[in-house]
Design a protein around this motif. Structure first.
Motif, PDB file in Angstrom:
ATOM      1  N   CYS A  23       5.050 -15.821 -22.348  1.00  0.00           N
ATOM      2  CA  CYS A  23       4.272 -15.175 -21.383  1.00  0.00           C
ATOM      3  C   CYS A  23       3.145 -14.407 -22.076  1.00  0.00           C
ATOM      4  O   CYS A  23       3.375 -13.210 -22.547  1.00  0.00           O
ATOM      5  CB  CYS A  23       5.183 -14.598 -20.467  1.00  0.00           C
ATOM      6  SG  CYS A  23       4.046 -13.646 -19.151  1.00  0.00           S
ATOM      7  N   GLY A  24       1.680 -14.886 -21.662  1.00  0.00           N
ATOM      8  CA  GLY A  24       0.723 -13.843 -22.255  1.00  0.00           C
ATOM      9  C   GLY A  24       0.546 -12.602 -21.485  1.00  0.00           C
ATOM     10  O   GLY A  24       0.347 -11.551 -21.950  1.00  0.00           O
ATOM     11  N   GLY A  25       0.924 -12.530 -20.061  1.00  0.00           N
ATOM     12  CA  GLY A  25       0.981 -11.471 -19.448  1.00  0.00           C
ATOM     13  C   GLY A  25       1.840 -10.363 -19.947  1.00  0.00           C
ATOM     14  O   GLY A  25       1.634  -9.188 -19.880  1.00  0.00           O
ATOM     15  N   ALA A  26       3.091 -10.738 -20.300  1.00  0.00           N
ATOM     16  CA  ALA A  26       4.012  -9.995 -20.743  1.00  0.00           C
ATOM     17  C   ALA A  26       3.670  -9.284 -22.205  1.00  0.00           C
ATOM     18  O   ALA A  26       3.682  -7.915 -22.182  1.00  0.00           O
ATOM     19  CB  ALA A  26       5.477 -10.643 -20.673  1.00  0.00           C
ATOM     20  N   LEU A  27       2.982  -9.948 -22.826  1.00  0.00           N
ATOM     21  CA  LEU A  27       2.490  -9.558 -24.069  1.00  0.00           C
ATOM     22  C   LEU A  27       1.350  -8.552 -23.803  1.00  0.00           C
ATOM     23  O   LEU A  27       1.504  -7.563 -24.509  1.00  0.00           O
ATOM     24  CB  LEU A  27       2.030 -10.558 -24.983  1.00  0.00           C
ATOM     25  CG  LEU A  27       1.379 -10.100 -26.246  1.00  0.00           C
ATOM     26  CD1 LEU A  27       2.534  -9.617 -27.227  1.00  0.00           C
ATOM     27  CD2 LEU A  27       1.099 -11.530 -27.203  1.00  0.00           C
ATOM     28  N   ALA A  28       0.417  -8.590 -22.916  1.00  0.00           N
ATOM     29  CA  ALA A  28      -0.454  -7.658 -22.585  1.00  0.00           C
ATOM     30  C   ALA A  28       0.073  -6.242 -22.089  1.00  0.00           C
ATOM     31  O   ALA A  28      -0.241  -5.317 -22.540  1.00  0.00           O
ATOM     32  CB  ALA A  28      -1.222  -8.373 -21.453  1.00  0.00           C
ATOM     33  N   VAL A  29       0.941  -6.597 -21.004  1.00  0.00           N
ATOM     34  CA  VAL A  29       1.644  -5.279 -20.611  1.00  0.00           C
ATOM     35  C   VAL A  29       2.532  -4.412 -21.638  1.00  0.00           C
ATOM     36  O   VAL A  29       2.234  -3.288 -21.672  1.00  0.00           O
ATOM     37  CB  VAL A  29       2.483  -5.525 -19.275  1.00  0.00           C
ATOM     38  CG1 VAL A  29       3.242  -4.435 -18.871  1.00  0.00           C
ATOM     39  CG2 VAL A  29       1.720  -6.214 -18.153  1.00  0.00           C
ATOM     40  N   ARG A  30       2.983  -5.359 -22.411  1.00  0.00           N
ATOM     41  CA  ARG A  30       3.791  -4.588 -23.326  1.00  0.00           C
ATOM     42  C   ARG A  30       2.985  -3.693 -24.274  1.00  0.00           C
ATOM     43  O   ARG A  30       3.231  -2.665 -24.810  1.00  0.00           O
ATOM     44  CB  ARG A  30       4.588  -5.753 -24.195  1.00  0.00           C
ATOM     45  CG  ARG A  30       5.392  -5.003 -25.378  1.00  0.00           C
ATOM     46  CD  ARG A  30       5.992  -6.079 -26.104  1.00  0.00           C
ATOM     47  NE  ARG A  30       6.964  -5.614 -27.331  1.00  0.00           N
ATOM     48  CZ  ARG A  30       7.003  -5.988 -28.535  1.00  0.00           C
ATOM     49  NH1 ARG A  30       6.600  -7.421 -28.522  1.00  0.00           N
ATOM     50  NH2 ARG A  30       7.432  -5.599 -29.417  1.00  0.00           N
ATOM     51  N   GLN A  31       1.981  -4.407 -24.935  1.00  0.00           N
ATOM     52  CA  GLN A  31       1.118  -3.915 -25.831  1.00  0.00           C
ATOM     53  C   GLN A  31       0.185  -2.728 -25.320  1.00  0.00           C
ATOM     54  O   GLN A  31       0.143  -1.622 -26.047  1.00  0.00           O
ATOM     55  CB  GLN A  31       0.187  -4.982 -26.601  1.00  0.00           C
ATOM     56  CG  GLN A  31       0.993  -5.790 -27.366  1.00  0.00           C
ATOM     57  CD  GLN A  31       1.716  -5.369 -28.500  1.00  0.00           C
ATOM     58  OE1 GLN A  31       1.254  -4.328 -28.901  1.00  0.00           O
ATOM     59  NE2 GLN A  31       3.084  -5.762 -28.457  1.00  0.00           N
ATOM     60  N   ALA A  32      -0.100  -2.765 -24.019  1.00  0.00           N
ATOM     61  CA  ALA A  32      -0.893  -1.636 -23.525  1.00  0.00           C
ATOM     62  C   ALA A  32      -0.212  -0.670 -23.379  1.00  0.00           C
ATOM     63  O   ALA A  32      -0.570   0.839 -23.525  1.00  0.00           O
ATOM     64  CB  ALA A  32      -1.759  -2.347 -22.038  1.00  0.00           C
ATOM     65  N   GLY A  98      -3.122   0.194 -13.740  1.00  0.00           N
ATOM     66  CA  GLY A  98      -2.701  -0.944 -13.131  1.00  0.00           C
ATOM     67  C   GLY A  98      -2.623  -2.301 -13.643  1.00  0.00           C
ATOM     68  O   GLY A  98      -3.716  -2.654 -14.644  1.00  0.00           O
ATOM     69  N   PHE A  99      -1.620  -3.047 -13.478  1.00  0.00           N
ATOM     70  CA  PHE A  99      -1.615  -4.440 -13.963  1.00  0.00           C
ATOM     71  C   PHE A  99      -1.553  -5.698 -12.998  1.00  0.00           C
ATOM     72  O   PHE A  99      -0.669  -5.655 -12.193  1.00  0.00           O
ATOM     73  CB  PHE A  99      -0.656  -4.731 -15.144  1.00  0.00           C
ATOM     74  CG  PHE A  99      -0.455  -3.654 -16.337  1.00  0.00           C
ATOM     75  CD1 PHE A  99      -1.122  -4.045 -17.462  1.00  0.00           C
ATOM     76  CD2 PHE A  99       0.606  -2.478 -16.190  1.00  0.00           C
ATOM     77  CE1 PHE A  99      -1.040  -2.950 -18.495  1.00  0.00           C
ATOM     78  CE2 PHE A  99       0.420  -1.833 -17.150  1.00  0.00           C
ATOM     79  CZ  PHE A  99      -0.213  -1.875 -18.405  1.00  0.00           C
ATOM     80  N   ALA A 100      -2.689  -6.290 -12.910  1.00  0.00           N
ATOM     81  CA  ALA A 100      -2.682  -7.444 -11.837  1.00  0.00           C
ATOM     82  C   ALA A 100      -3.221  -8.622 -12.430  1.00  0.00           C
ATOM     83  O   ALA A 100      -4.141  -8.969 -13.568  1.00  0.00           O
ATOM     84  CB  ALA A 100      -3.606  -6.881 -10.731  1.00  0.00           C
ATOM     85  N   CYS A 127      -6.765  -6.451 -15.879  1.00  0.00           N
ATOM     86  CA  CYS A 127      -6.259  -7.967 -15.218  1.00  0.00           C
ATOM     87  C   CYS A 127      -5.764  -8.845 -16.279  1.00  0.00           C
ATOM     88  O   CYS A 127      -6.623  -9.061 -17.249  1.00  0.00           O
ATOM     89  CB  CYS A 127      -7.523  -8.363 -14.470  1.00  0.00           C
ATOM     90  SG  CYS A 127      -7.539 -10.102 -13.963  1.00  0.00           S
ATOM     91  N   TYR A 128      -4.601  -9.082 -16.308  1.00  0.00           N
ATOM     92  CA  TYR A 128      -4.030 -10.093 -17.093  1.00  0.00           C
ATOM     93  C   TYR A 128      -4.295 -11.720 -16.394  1.00  0.00           C
ATOM     94  O   TYR A 128      -3.833 -11.980 -15.444  1.00  0.00           O
ATOM     95  CB  TYR A 128      -2.878  -9.998 -17.172  1.00  0.00           C
ATOM     96  CG  TYR A 128      -1.586 -10.104 -16.200  1.00  0.00           C
ATOM     97  CD1 TYR A 128      -1.167 -11.241 -15.822  1.00  0.00           C
ATOM     98  CD2 TYR A 128      -1.417  -8.788 -15.593  1.00  0.00           C
ATOM     99  CE1 TYR A 128      -0.155 -11.227 -14.911  1.00  0.00           C
ATOM    100  CE2 TYR A 128      -0.474  -8.682 -14.455  1.00  0.00           C
ATOM    101  CZ  TYR A 128       0.028 -10.150 -14.117  1.00  0.00           C
ATOM    102  OH  TYR A 128       1.119 -10.043 -13.122  1.00  0.00           O
ATOM    103  N   ASP A 129      -5.189 -12.283 -17.217  1.00  0.00           N
ATOM    104  CA  ASP A 129      -5.592 -13.587 -16.491  1.00  0.00           C
ATOM    105  C   ASP A 129      -5.119 -14.723 -17.069  1.00  0.00           C
ATOM    106  O   ASP A 129      -5.306 -15.152 -18.250  1.00  0.00           O
ATOM    107  CB  ASP A 129      -7.443 -13.664 -16.826  1.00  0.00           C
ATOM    108  CG  ASP A 129      -7.894 -14.746 -15.975  1.00  0.00           C
ATOM    109  OD1 ASP A 129      -7.076 -15.373 -15.329  1.00  0.00           O
ATOM    110  OD2 ASP A 129      -9.268 -14.912 -16.290  1.00  0.00           O
ATOM    111  N   MET A 211      -7.372 -12.035 -21.179  1.00  0.00           N
ATOM    112  CA  MET A 211      -7.050 -13.653 -21.195  1.00  0.00           C
ATOM    113  C   MET A 211      -5.329 -13.665 -21.630  1.00  0.00           C
ATOM    114  O   MET A 211      -5.231 -13.403 -22.721  1.00  0.00           O
ATOM    115  CB  MET A 211      -7.755 -14.650 -21.977  1.00  0.00           C
ATOM    116  CG  MET A 211      -7.382 -16.085 -21.803  1.00  0.00           C
ATOM    117  SD  MET A 211      -7.743 -16.556 -20.043  1.00  0.00           S
ATOM    118  CE  MET A 211      -9.434 -16.179 -19.762  1.00  0.00           C
ATOM    119  N   ALA A 212      -4.725 -14.233 -20.742  1.00  0.00           N
ATOM    120  CA  ALA A 212      -3.281 -14.238 -21.007  1.00  0.00           C
ATOM    121  C   ALA A 212      -2.728 -15.533 -20.718  1.00  0.00           C
ATOM    122  O   ALA A 212      -2.103 -15.844 -19.394  1.00  0.00           O
ATOM    123  CB  ALA A 212      -2.520 -13.037 -20.176  1.00  0.00           C
ATOM    124  N   PRO A 213      -2.680 -16.642 -21.660  1.00  0.00           N
ATOM    125  CA  PRO A 213      -2.339 -17.876 -21.301  1.00  0.00           C
ATOM    126  C   PRO A 213      -1.041 -17.927 -20.697  1.00  0.00           C
ATOM    127  O   PRO A 213      -0.050 -17.078 -21.126  1.00  0.00           O
ATOM    128  CB  PRO A 213      -2.576 -18.717 -22.479  1.00  0.00           C
ATOM    129  CG  PRO A 213      -3.514 -18.076 -23.451  1.00  0.00           C
ATOM    130  CD  PRO A 213      -3.238 -16.474 -22.958  1.00  0.00           C
TER     131      PRO A 213
END
Length: 305
Positions: A23-32, A98-100, A127-129, A211-213
């Protein structure tokens, strides 16, 4: 201290979640959250990260975090920031973030985001897209790219998937004269980390569009996620850029900057063909996608300098 792959903390603030593999979104949230640290306060609307991160009693957030109404992410961030300020929380110790997803940001959440930017509330919005409403069944959002098949824009012999172009959300946010906005991709993680760090240290409203594929919604093996997130940049179908508003630059319209401006792009067809969502697109569809890419880059190069 500048945060990079060598210096980023080993401490985890988003773990044990139920997100899909790759999950790209999970990676974005984790690193942020690693960049923002333990005192960050997070708010997430209905979406992939709230559905996978708030499974009581196995909550995935090490930070204080809460779920917001779908349309209200930015409004809730404003309320949290005002409450912390009233309590005397030191701003250098706390980042309200915020993460949306793309639907929760560019569609139903856009009004609240616009209001927060207009007030210049001291919040960071990420925004994780993943380019569709993935959590509810892969429906089209206004950030779904042309030609992509979703459950509401199916592709086949008589249908060509999504018939609209991806909304230019970065331009819309920058048009508010926001202090800082950026685009990123989890395929270029160091770039994303640097932009989160930069946003952390700026006051006022900040926005990052990463961008979070989604392997499930895009139709590729989960092990390929980072490669796909890198390739979307290398093909020119996504771009890495920053905007600094008048508050930082003194220029009335602010300034734009391309972090990567390659002389040539990788061919788009191999990138698109590795994803199931583009499998029904024909040569004419690919030509339209390529033309839209070239027009976008021509605009950015001419307008942003």
């Amino acid at each position: 201290m500048t945060v990079n792959a060598r210096t980023i903390t080993d401490e985890e603030f988003f773990y044990g979640h139920k997100a899909c593999p790759g999950c790209g979104g999970a990676l974005a949230v984790r690193q942020a959250l690693k960049v923002l640290g333990p005192h960050a306060v997070a708010a997430l609307p209905a979406g992939c990260m709230s559905a996978t991160g708030f499974n009581f009693p196995q909550l995935a957030f090490g930070n204080n975090a809460m779920i917001t109404p779908f349309a209200a992410t930015a409004a809730v961030l404003s309320g949290i920031e005002a409450g912390l300020r009233a309590q005397g929380a030191a701003p250098e110790d706390v980042t309200v973030v915020g993460f949306a997803g793309d639907g929760g940001t560019a569609d139903i959440g856009l009004q609240a985001l616009s209001g927060a930017i207009d007030r210049n509330d001291d919040v960071l919005y990420i925004c994780y897209d993943n380019e569709a409403y993935m959590n509810t069944g892969i429906q089209k959002s206004s950030l779904t790219p042309f030609g992509a098949s979703t459950t509401t824009t199916p592709a086949g012999k008589r249908e060509h998937g999504c018939l609209t172009q991806k909304k230019s959300l970065f331009d819309i946010v920058a048009a508010h004269r926001i202090p800082y906005a950026a685009t990123a991709s989890v395929g270029y993680l160091n770039d994303f980390i640097k932009k989160v760090e930069r946003a952390r240290d700026i006051k006022g409203t900040r926005f990052i569009h990463v961008m979070a594929p989604c392997p499930v919604g895009w139709g590729f093996p989960s092990a390929d996620m980072v490669d796909v997130a890198r390739e979307i940049v290398d093909t020119g179908l996504w771009y890495l850029a920053e905007y600094e508003g008048p508050a930082l630059t003194g220029a009335p319209g602010g300034t734009f900057h391309l972090n990567r401006d390659p002389k040539s792009f990788k061919p788009i067809e191999p990138y698109l063909r590795r994803q199931g969502r583009f499998s029904a697109d024909d040569g004419a569809d690919l030509a339209l996608i390529e033309r839209a890419r070239d027009e976008r880059w021509s605009y950015m190069r001419e307008t942003w300098g």
